[in-house]
Design a protein around this motif. Structure first.
Motif, PDB file in Angstrom:
ATOM      1  N   THR A  71      25.643  11.666   0.889  1.00  0.00           N
ATOM      2  CA  THR A  71      27.059  11.333   0.816  1.00  0.00           C
ATOM      3  C   THR A  71      27.213   9.825   0.682  1.00  0.00           C
ATOM      4  O   THR A  71      26.577   9.057   1.418  1.00  0.00           O
ATOM      5  CB  THR A  71      27.813  11.805   2.072  1.00  0.00           C
ATOM      6  N   GLN A  73      29.932   6.989   1.082  1.00  0.00           N
ATOM      7  CA  GLN A  73      31.235   6.796   1.705  1.00  0.00           C
ATOM      8  C   GLN A  73      31.820   5.438   1.329  1.00  0.00           C
ATOM      9  O   GLN A  73      31.236   4.389   1.611  1.00  0.00           O
ATOM     10  CB  GLN A  73      31.104   6.910   3.220  1.00  0.00           C
ATOM     11  N   THR A  92      28.033  13.888  -2.734  1.00  0.00           N
ATOM     12  CA  THR A  92      29.441  13.785  -2.369  1.00  0.00           C
ATOM     13  C   THR A  92      29.857  12.324  -2.333  1.00  0.00           C
ATOM     14  O   THR A  92      29.140  11.491  -1.768  1.00  0.00           O
ATOM     15  CB  THR A  92      29.707  14.433  -0.994  1.00  0.00           C
ATOM     16  N   LYS A  94      32.697  10.237  -0.714  1.00  0.00           N
ATOM     17  CA  LYS A  94      33.732  10.373   0.309  1.00  0.00           C
ATOM     18  C   LYS A  94      34.605   9.122   0.325  1.00  0.00           C
ATOM     19  O   LYS A  94      34.115   8.008   0.490  1.00  0.00           O
ATOM     20  CB  LYS A  94      33.092  10.594   1.678  1.00  0.00           C
ATOM     21  N   VAL A  96      37.408   6.960   2.117  1.00  0.00           N
ATOM     22  CA  VAL A  96      37.979   6.770   3.448  1.00  0.00           C
ATOM     23  C   VAL A  96      38.884   5.539   3.415  1.00  0.00           C
ATOM     24  O   VAL A  96      38.516   4.447   3.841  1.00  0.00           O
ATOM     25  CB  VAL A  96      36.875   6.613   4.521  1.00  0.00           C
ATOM     26  N   GLU A 117      31.042  16.120  -5.736  1.00  0.00           N
ATOM     27  CA  GLU A 117      32.267  16.330  -4.961  1.00  0.00           C
ATOM     28  C   GLU A 117      32.906  14.988  -4.644  1.00  0.00           C
ATOM     29  O   GLU A 117      32.238  14.082  -4.121  1.00  0.00           O
ATOM     30  CB  GLU A 117      31.965  17.071  -3.661  1.00  0.00           C
ATOM     31  N   ASN A 119      35.675  13.570  -2.301  1.00  0.00           N
ATOM     32  CA  ASN A 119      36.396  14.061  -1.128  1.00  0.00           C
ATOM     33  C   ASN A 119      37.253  12.953  -0.533  1.00  0.00           C
ATOM     34  O   ASN A 119      36.739  11.918  -0.105  1.00  0.00           O
ATOM     35  CB  ASN A 119      35.394  14.573  -0.089  1.00  0.00           C
ATOM     36  N   ASN A 121      39.172  11.852   2.451  1.00  0.00           N
ATOM     37  CA  ASN A 121      39.221  12.207   3.859  1.00  0.00           C
ATOM     38  C   ASN A 121      40.644  12.125   4.405  1.00  0.00           C
ATOM     39  O   ASN A 121      41.354  11.155   4.174  1.00  0.00           O
ATOM     40  CB  ASN A 121      38.299  11.273   4.652  1.00  0.00           C
ATOM     41  N   GLY A 151      39.281  17.624  -0.221  1.00  0.00           N
ATOM     42  CA  GLY A 151      39.730  16.849   0.922  1.00  0.00           C
ATOM     43  C   GLY A 151      41.209  17.057   1.163  1.00  0.00           C
ATOM     44  O   GLY A 151      41.958  17.458   0.282  1.00  0.00           O
TER      45      GLY A 151
END
Length: 329
Positions: A71, A73, A92, A94, A96, A117, A119, A121, A151
């Motif tokens: 992942t 982030q 993924t 992510k 944030v 993916e 996503n 959050n 998400g």
């Protein structure tokens, strides 16, 4: 007691493994701090140092299952930065609470042909992505593989050079609140099929089409029931709307353009149905002889007004979950 200790130990190991598989990228203006856990240094390399234009290379060894899925982030803010990753294994991204504007390229570019993916959050705040103008890249957000937009957070995207979001294979939306407020070309652009399972998608200001779905090959494979399980082999050019709310307006072309069909199984659709183009017809018009009115659910004129029945000329026909234009003689 021993069983409880073993369960707690297994849970702690699982949490450690999950934490170790997260590469964090925190943007701060012209710089970015990239933190790669020791367990991943053999599989992920940052080639850009502390630059806000982050480029990561994911080793092919990941495909052997050494660290498991990784992942990436993203957080922080930069008005001159972006994120690029190349690899050959699913991952993924992510988001944030990240805000990225890249004046010289895409905000996010994933050169990876596997499942990606993205996503947003729900606890990370609003995410905003934009790119520069007059470039040669494909989209503000692009991936080479099939794209799962997920998400329970919010993602705002503007595509100033081409599409807002694009991928080379199928695209899936689930739970996400996605706001596309401008695109030089299409708002959402994909091949194989588009699948909206849930969430809220608002598209406005696309100079071409709101959503465009193209065949990956020259001919359709036909519908695969397994597409509900993520079967990327289906290549129909279809647009599946199962649930959620889809709103499209202020487009220069069609609200939805498909090589296949628009299949509506549920949800709310807020757009002008007369501006849906199917089966790769430039006008969306087919010639019908002796159409049976009893087999058609509803009829509309070109201004979207419902008619009491068929009439000569160009008519919009909605039958079940299919919409098309037709010339009635």
């Amino acid at each position: 007691m021993k069983k409880l200790v073993l369960m707690i130990t297994a849970l702690m190991i699982c949490l450690v493994v999950r934490a170790a598989n997260i590469v964090t990228i925190e943007y701060n203006g012209a710089t970015a701090t990239v933190t790669i856990p020791d367990e991943l240094t053999a599989y992920v390399t940052c080639t850009t140092g502390t630059s806000s234009h982050v480029k990561l290379v994911q080793s092919d060894d990941v495909a052997d299952g050494a660290p498991g899925e990784i992942t990436y982030q993203l957080s922080g803010s930069s008005d001159d930065g972006g994120f690029e990753m190349s690899g050959s294994y699913k991952c993924t991204i992510k988001l944030v609470g990240v805000t990225l504007n890249n004046p010289t390229g895409p905000a996010i570019n994933i050169d990876d042909g596997k499942r990606i993916e993205l996503n947003a959050n729900k606890d990370g705040g609003v995410n905003t992505l934009s790119d520069g103008t007059d470039g040669s890249w494909k989209a503000c957000v692009y991936t080479k593989g099939h794209f799962e937009l997920k998400g329970k957070g919010t993602l705002n995207v503007v595509g100033n050079t081409a599409h807002a979001i694009s991928c080379k294979e199928y695209m899936q939306v689930k739970n996400l609140t996605l706001n596309i407020t401008g695109a030089k070309k299409d708002g959402l652009h994909c091949q194989q099929y588009f699948w909206m399972q849930s969430g809220t998608v608002n598209i406005s200001g696309a100079q071409a089409n709101g959503i465009k779905v193209e065949l990956d090959g020259k001919t359709s494979t036909g519908v695969y029931p397994e597409h509900e399980n993520g079967d990327e082999d289906e290549d129909t050019g279809n647009c599946y709307l199962d649930d959620g709310t889809l709103t499209i307006n202020e487009c220069g072309g069609s609200v939805i353009w498909t090589d296949g069909e628009v299949v509506i199984n549920g949800g709310k659709q807020n757009y002008d149905a007369t501006k849906v183009s199917q089966n790769n017809a430039a006008t969306g018009i087919t010639t019908l002889q002796n159409e049976d009115p009893a087999s058609v659910e509803t009829f509309y004129d070109l201004d979207g007004r419902q008619l009491t029945g068929l009439r000569k000329g160009v008519v919009i026909i909605k039958k079940g979950n299919k919409i098309r234009k037709a010339i009635i003689k």
